[in-house]
Design an enzyme around this catalytic site. Sequence first.
Site, PDB file in Angstrom:
ATOM      1  N   ASN A   1       1.578   0.491  -4.576  1.00  0.00           N
ATOM      2  CA  ASN A   1       2.680   0.245  -3.288  1.00  0.00           C
ATOM      3  C   ASN A   1       4.104   0.924  -3.408  1.00  0.00           C
ATOM      4  O   ASN A   1       4.532   1.189  -2.569  1.00  0.00           O
ATOM      5  CB  ASN A   1       2.547  -1.213  -2.796  1.00  0.00           C
TER       6      ASN A   1
ATOM      7  N   ALA B   1       6.762  -4.823  -5.747  1.00  0.00           N
ATOM      8  CA  ALA B   1       6.443  -6.132  -4.954  1.00  0.00           C
ATOM      9  C   ALA B   1       7.921  -6.773  -4.786  1.00  0.00           C
ATOM     10  O   ALA B   1       7.851  -8.182  -4.407  1.00  0.00           O
ATOM     11  CB  ALA B   1       5.609  -6.829  -5.880  1.00  0.00           C
ATOM     12  N   SER B   2       8.935  -6.219  -4.788  1.00  0.00           N
ATOM     13  CA  SER B   2      10.206  -7.135  -4.757  1.00  0.00           C
ATOM     14  C   SER B   2      10.655  -7.388  -3.527  1.00  0.00           C
ATOM     15  O   SER B   2      11.474  -8.125  -3.022  1.00  0.00           O
ATOM     16  CB  SER B   2      11.317  -6.418  -5.802  1.00  0.00           C
ATOM     17  N   ARG B   3      10.071  -6.391  -2.571  1.00  0.00           N
ATOM     18  CA  ARG B   3      10.664  -6.380  -1.307  1.00  0.00           C
ATOM     19  C   ARG B   3       9.575  -5.875  -0.288  1.00  0.00           C
ATOM     20  O   ARG B   3       8.589  -5.308  -0.539  1.00  0.00           O
ATOM     21  CB  ARG B   3      12.178  -6.128  -0.940  1.00  0.00           C
TER      22      ARG B   3
ATOM     23  N   TYR C   1       8.721  13.871   1.595  1.00  0.00           N
ATOM     24  CA  TYR C   1       7.810  12.570   1.709  1.00  0.00           C
ATOM     25  C   TYR C   1       6.526  12.866   1.860  1.00  0.00           C
ATOM     26  O   TYR C   1       5.399  12.424   1.336  1.00  0.00           O
ATOM     27  CB  TYR C   1       8.508  11.806   2.462  1.00  0.00           C
TER      28      TYR C   1
END
Lengths: 80, 245
Positions: free
Chosen positions: B88, B13-15, B153
Amino acid sequence: MDDEARLKKCFVETFGLSPDQVKDDLVYTGIKQWDSVGHMALVAAIEAEFGVMLDTDEILGLSSVAAARQLLRKHGVHRA
Amino acid sequence: MSVAGKTVLITGASRGIGATLAEEFARAGAKVVLSARTAGVQALAERLRAAGQAAEALTGDVTDDAQAKALLQLCRAKFGGLDVLVNNAGVLVPGKLGMVRMEDARRMFEVNVLAVINLTQYAIRLFPKGKGGSIVNLASIAGTQGVDGLAAYGASKAALVGFTRAAAKELAPQKIRVNAVAPGFVETDMTRQFPAEVVTRTVAGVRLGRIGQPADVARAVIFLASDDAAYITGQILGVDGSMAC
Ligand SMILES: NC(=O)c1ccc[n+]([C@@H]2O[C@H](COP(=O)([O-])OP(=O)(O)OC[C@H]3O[C@@H](n4cnc5c(N)ncnc54)[C@H](OP(=O)(O)O)[C@@H]3O)[C@@H](O)[C@H]2O)c1
């Protein structure tokens, strides 16, 4: 309430047992309520009651009332 | 959408999408617990608290078991439990086959898949008994459709799709819903690492005619997390503007 009574309460409330049914030899899958779903509910009850977070290996090893007591002693939250 | 009063744990949740998720959940009245490796996540929680919203943050690596446990303990200590988990946090290292470093592939599986399995196992114990909860995973169009240059990925995100579908079945009896969103191409640091010509080409292939914004994804996540989606589980919702790939 002492630690042993708190542990008993977790089993009583999760599985709908009477306190005298919660004996050391009560084991995982030994009663129909204590199946894999019941096990997660028991873990949640124990964690909430004793304020601990058990890891997966510990949860797998929590296979009886005696084992639960042992585990909580290891975490330093069961002193009886 | 009804998420007011719910306790929501958001990783990464930092960016990017995670930070927007934190802001949007908090704005909707949810209590948020945020995690990321860098201090930006603490600053964001402080900003939300200054705006009168309920927010806590813990820095650490989501692949670290101690961090996973500490996050759940924080949810319990500060807000008395958990209602929504949003997995996330994610990493993307592009690479054409033949040039994929196994170290990078392993890292993507560690963060994008294994950390999700671990955190989910802890989180389900905190959902209110009988009432359940909701888990939303951030998959990707690379996992659902396959994207050239993102095989490793995409494999990790396809694994996450499999996990989502199985977990939804397994946890339904406990009233825990598990869904995923599969974004296309969203404007964040993750896509800023691509060369300009790749960005131009990819966006040109989006039939709705623009790059995705973190808020586009956040709205879909909040819907799936909310009571409005009470009868929806095991679904992978594309949020890609009809992207060609
Ligand atoms: N952007 C897109 O186009 C797109 C498309 C499809 C799917 N997605 C998925 O959506 C999610 C969010 O993507 P994004 O675009 O917002 O990515 P981003 O801008 O790169 O942000 C990733 C977030 O995850 C955190 N993170 C990464 N590794 C971590 C770890 N080991 N432990 C804890 N936190 C970690 C980062 O914080 P720190 O660096 O502070 O740890 C950051 O907050 C990811 O799962 C991604 O795969 C994105």
